[in-house]
Design a protein around this motif. Sequence first.
Motif, PDB file in Angstrom:
ATOM      1  N   ILE A 163     -24.912  -2.631  -9.000  1.00  0.00           N
ATOM      2  CA  ILE A 163     -25.452  -3.979  -8.843  1.00  0.00           C
ATOM      3  C   ILE A 163     -26.484  -3.932  -7.729  1.00  0.00           C
ATOM      4  CG2 ILE A 163     -24.970  -6.377  -8.224  1.00  0.00           C
ATOM      5  CD1 ILE A 163     -22.152  -5.997  -9.334  1.00  0.00           C
ATOM      6  N   LEU A 164     -27.716  -4.296  -8.058  1.00  0.00           N
ATOM      7  CA  LEU A 164     -28.784  -4.431  -7.072  1.00  0.00           C
ATOM      8  C   LEU A 164     -28.854  -5.878  -6.610  1.00  0.00           C
ATOM      9  CD1 LEU A 164     -31.676  -2.504  -8.886  1.00  0.00           C
ATOM     10  CD2 LEU A 164     -30.188  -1.620  -7.084  1.00  0.00           C
ATOM     11  N   ASN A 165     -29.114  -6.059  -5.328  1.00  0.00           N
ATOM     12  CA  ASN A 165     -29.278  -7.412  -4.776  1.00  0.00           C
ATOM     13  C   ASN A 165     -30.365  -7.302  -3.710  1.00  0.00           C
ATOM     14  OD1 ASN A 165     -27.636  -9.594  -2.558  1.00  0.00           O
ATOM     15  ND2 ASN A 165     -28.423 -10.260  -4.527  1.00  0.00           N
ATOM     16  N   ILE A 166     -31.606  -7.574  -4.138  1.00  0.00           N
ATOM     17  CA  ILE A 166     -32.781  -7.251  -3.334  1.00  0.00           C
ATOM     18  C   ILE A 166     -33.377  -8.520  -2.728  1.00  0.00           C
ATOM     19  CG2 ILE A 166     -35.067  -6.168  -3.338  1.00  0.00           C
ATOM     20  CD1 ILE A 166     -34.145  -4.516  -5.766  1.00  0.00           C
ATOM     21  N   VAL A 188     -30.356  -5.069  -0.399  1.00  0.00           N
ATOM     22  CA  VAL A 188     -31.527  -4.861   0.449  1.00  0.00           C
ATOM     23  C   VAL A 188     -31.694  -6.075   1.349  1.00  0.00           C
ATOM     24  CG1 VAL A 188     -34.010  -4.460   0.507  1.00  0.00           C
ATOM     25  CG2 VAL A 188     -32.629  -3.427  -1.306  1.00  0.00           C
ATOM     26  N   VAL A 189     -31.696  -5.819   2.660  1.00  0.00           N
ATOM     27  CA  VAL A 189     -31.822  -6.890   3.644  1.00  0.00           C
ATOM     28  C   VAL A 189     -33.033  -6.637   4.529  1.00  0.00           C
ATOM     29  CG1 VAL A 189     -29.345  -7.374   3.634  1.00  0.00           C
ATOM     30  CG2 VAL A 189     -30.269  -5.728   5.283  1.00  0.00           C
ATOM     31  N   PRO A 190     -33.634  -7.705   5.065  1.00  0.00           N
ATOM     32  CA  PRO A 190     -34.755  -7.511   5.990  1.00  0.00           C
ATOM     33  C   PRO A 190     -34.293  -6.853   7.281  1.00  0.00           C
ATOM     34  CG  PRO A 190     -34.649  -9.790   5.203  1.00  0.00           C
ATOM     35  CD  PRO A 190     -33.354  -9.126   4.829  1.00  0.00           C
ATOM     36  N   GLY A 191     -35.162  -6.007   7.836  1.00  0.00           N
ATOM     37  CA  GLY A 191     -34.946  -5.481   9.168  1.00  0.00           C
ATOM     38  C   GLY A 191     -35.588  -6.403  10.198  1.00  0.00           C
ATOM     39  N   PRO A 192     -35.408  -6.133  11.485  1.00  0.00           N
ATOM     40  CA  PRO A 192     -35.906  -7.030  12.529  1.00  0.00           C
ATOM     41  C   PRO A 192     -37.430  -7.178  12.555  1.00  0.00           C
ATOM     42  CG  PRO A 192     -35.031  -4.993  13.481  1.00  0.00           C
ATOM     43  CD  PRO A 192     -34.626  -5.007  12.048  1.00  0.00           C
ATOM     44  N   GLU A 193     -38.158  -6.204  12.011  1.00  0.00           N
ATOM     45  CA  GLU A 193     -39.621  -6.280  12.061  1.00  0.00           C
ATOM     46  C   GLU A 193     -40.246  -6.630  10.703  1.00  0.00           C
ATOM     47  OE1 GLU A 193     -41.605  -3.084  14.060  1.00  0.00           O
ATOM     48  OE2 GLU A 193     -39.989  -2.809  15.507  1.00  0.00           O
ATOM     49  N   ILE A 226     -19.202   0.181   3.429  1.00  0.00           N
ATOM     50  CA  ILE A 226     -20.560   0.725   3.444  1.00  0.00           C
ATOM     51  C   ILE A 226     -20.488   2.249   3.500  1.00  0.00           C
ATOM     52  CG2 ILE A 226     -22.738   0.892   4.729  1.00  0.00           C
ATOM     53  CD1 ILE A 226     -22.393  -1.971   5.607  1.00  0.00           C
ATOM     54  N   LYS A 227     -21.011   2.892   2.456  1.00  0.00           N
ATOM     55  CA  LYS A 227     -21.001   4.353   2.368  1.00  0.00           C
ATOM     56  C   LYS A 227     -22.320   4.962   2.837  1.00  0.00           C
ATOM     57  CE  LYS A 227     -17.829   5.960   0.970  1.00  0.00           C
ATOM     58  NZ  LYS A 227     -16.505   6.223   1.623  1.00  0.00           N
ATOM     59  N   HIS A 228     -23.359   4.130   2.831  1.00  0.00           N
ATOM     60  CA  HIS A 228     -24.665   4.657   3.227  1.00  0.00           C
ATOM     61  C   HIS A 228     -25.563   3.498   3.654  1.00  0.00           C
ATOM     62  CE1 HIS A 228     -27.839   7.678   3.326  1.00  0.00           C
ATOM     63  NE2 HIS A 228     -28.621   6.882   2.623  1.00  0.00           N
ATOM     64  N   ARG A 229     -26.389   3.742   4.662  1.00  0.00           N
ATOM     65  CA  ARG A 229     -27.403   2.777   5.088  1.00  0.00           C
ATOM     66  C   ARG A 229     -28.728   3.524   5.189  1.00  0.00           C
ATOM     67  NH1 ARG A 229     -24.746  -1.054   9.804  1.00  0.00           N
ATOM     68  NH2 ARG A 229     -26.773  -2.088   9.549  1.00  0.00           N
ATOM     69  N   LYS A 230     -29.742   2.976   4.551  1.00  0.00           N
ATOM     70  CA  LYS A 230     -31.053   3.642   4.551  1.00  0.00           C
ATOM     71  C   LYS A 230     -32.136   2.649   4.950  1.00  0.00           C
ATOM     72  CE  LYS A 230     -34.225   6.383   1.676  1.00  0.00           C
ATOM     73  NZ  LYS A 230     -34.251   7.521   2.609  1.00  0.00           N
ATOM     74  N   GLU A 272     -33.636  -2.631   4.988  1.00  0.00           N
ATOM     75  CA  GLU A 272     -32.499  -1.720   5.018  1.00  0.00           C
ATOM     76  C   GLU A 272     -31.713  -1.850   3.715  1.00  0.00           C
ATOM     77  OE1 GLU A 272     -29.004  -0.194   8.040  1.00  0.00           O
ATOM     78  OE2 GLU A 272     -29.673  -2.278   8.198  1.00  0.00           O
ATOM     79  N   ILE A 273     -31.353  -0.712   3.140  1.00  0.00           N
ATOM     80  CA  ILE A 273     -30.552  -0.674   1.930  1.00  0.00           C
ATOM     81  C   ILE A 273     -29.107  -0.378   2.332  1.00  0.00           C
ATOM     82  CG2 ILE A 273     -30.223   0.364  -0.342  1.00  0.00           C
ATOM     83  CD1 ILE A 273     -33.122   1.357  -0.183  1.00  0.00           C
ATOM     84  N   LEU A 274     -28.214  -1.303   2.006  1.00  0.00           N
ATOM     85  CA  LEU A 274     -26.781  -1.113   2.233  1.00  0.00           C
ATOM     86  C   LEU A 274     -26.145  -0.669   0.917  1.00  0.00           C
ATOM     87  CD1 LEU A 274     -26.040  -4.438   4.147  1.00  0.00           C
ATOM     88  CD2 LEU A 274     -26.745  -2.264   5.134  1.00  0.00           C
ATOM     89  N   VAL A 275     -25.478   0.444   0.902  1.00  0.00           N
ATOM     90  CA  VAL A 275     -24.804   0.943  -0.297  1.00  0.00           C
ATOM     91  C   VAL A 275     -23.300   0.792  -0.070  1.00  0.00           C
ATOM     92  CG1 VAL A 275     -24.443   2.879  -1.858  1.00  0.00           C
ATOM     93  CG2 VAL A 275     -26.661   2.589  -0.713  1.00  0.00           C
ATOM     94  N   GLY A 276     -22.680  -0.085  -0.861  1.00  0.00           N
ATOM     95  CA  GLY A 276     -21.272  -0.387  -0.660  1.00  0.00           C
ATOM     96  C   GLY A 276     -20.413  -0.092  -1.876  1.00  0.00           C
ATOM     97  N   GLU A 277     -19.137   0.225  -1.617  1.00  0.00           N
ATOM     98  CA  GLU A 277     -18.146   0.438  -2.668  1.00  0.00           C
ATOM     99  C   GLU A 277     -16.984  -0.518  -2.458  1.00  0.00           C
ATOM    100  OE1 GLU A 277     -16.957   4.481  -2.266  1.00  0.00           O
ATOM    101  OE2 GLU A 277     -18.770   5.289  -3.221  1.00  0.00           O
TER     102      GLU A 277
END
Length: 278
Positions: A163-166, A188-193, A226-230, A272-277
Amino acid sequence: MKKLSKKELATHRLEQQINLFQCPICHEKMKTGDGKLTCPNRHMFDLAKQGYINMVQQSKKTQYDQSLFEARQRLTQSGFYRELILAIESLLQSRDTEFLLDAGCGEGSHLAQILDKIDHQFGVGVDIAKEGIQTAAKAYESGQWIVGDLANTPFTDKAFDVILNILSPSNYQEFTRLLKDDGIVMKVVPGPEYLKELREQVFAGTDQEGYSNEETVARFKQFFTIKHRKQVYDEVALTEDQFQNLIQMTPLTQDVDLSRLRFVDSITLDLEILVGEK
């Protein structure tokens, strides 16, 4: 050979993947025929000639209109989010993904670009905004486009591998229901900048000039591990046309007189991409 219409193509896709769908009213299984989706209780949803299906009982007016979605589509097609799409594709390449849902897909460009690069996936885009889904269906044949409520989606339990949620609102209870046991949610969430050059103009001197995604990340952690953050960070050069599309489509400028915004030839893409299970 006669080229199939968008409605015929969508009908063929639905016939192949009908087991993904359930009635959003009574939650019974669906069947397809005569350009419609129907359930045993005779709830019926017509397939539009553009190839999308409206599966919301009552239309809900959103704050986003057709011109916003068209501007967003032009901006995305121009390559503005190229680094984000490449990062998502890279994360998906290592997975055996058959069914992919873009929840809150808007005008469909993110999903369409991903489907163009990742083979053997059935992609579904769902959004409450009919204008966004119409814009997606008009431009792209690669996905199945659904007008649907993220709180009550017309899909069966454990239907999707990914499931993508951008940059879109979420409904994590529903995501949990829809996700296969070994599936992942990519938010996908906004970063501070993110878009800081525009934020500085719109919110100068206010608390909103800065941004933190900590609350959003904490909320995600309540439902998924969260298994990965990119991080995706890029300085994107802008043409005048891209700038105009950007200020038309971003919620940052919703209550702003666009004519007073100063053109910038470069803007920060900080995501930032949060990859969750489960």
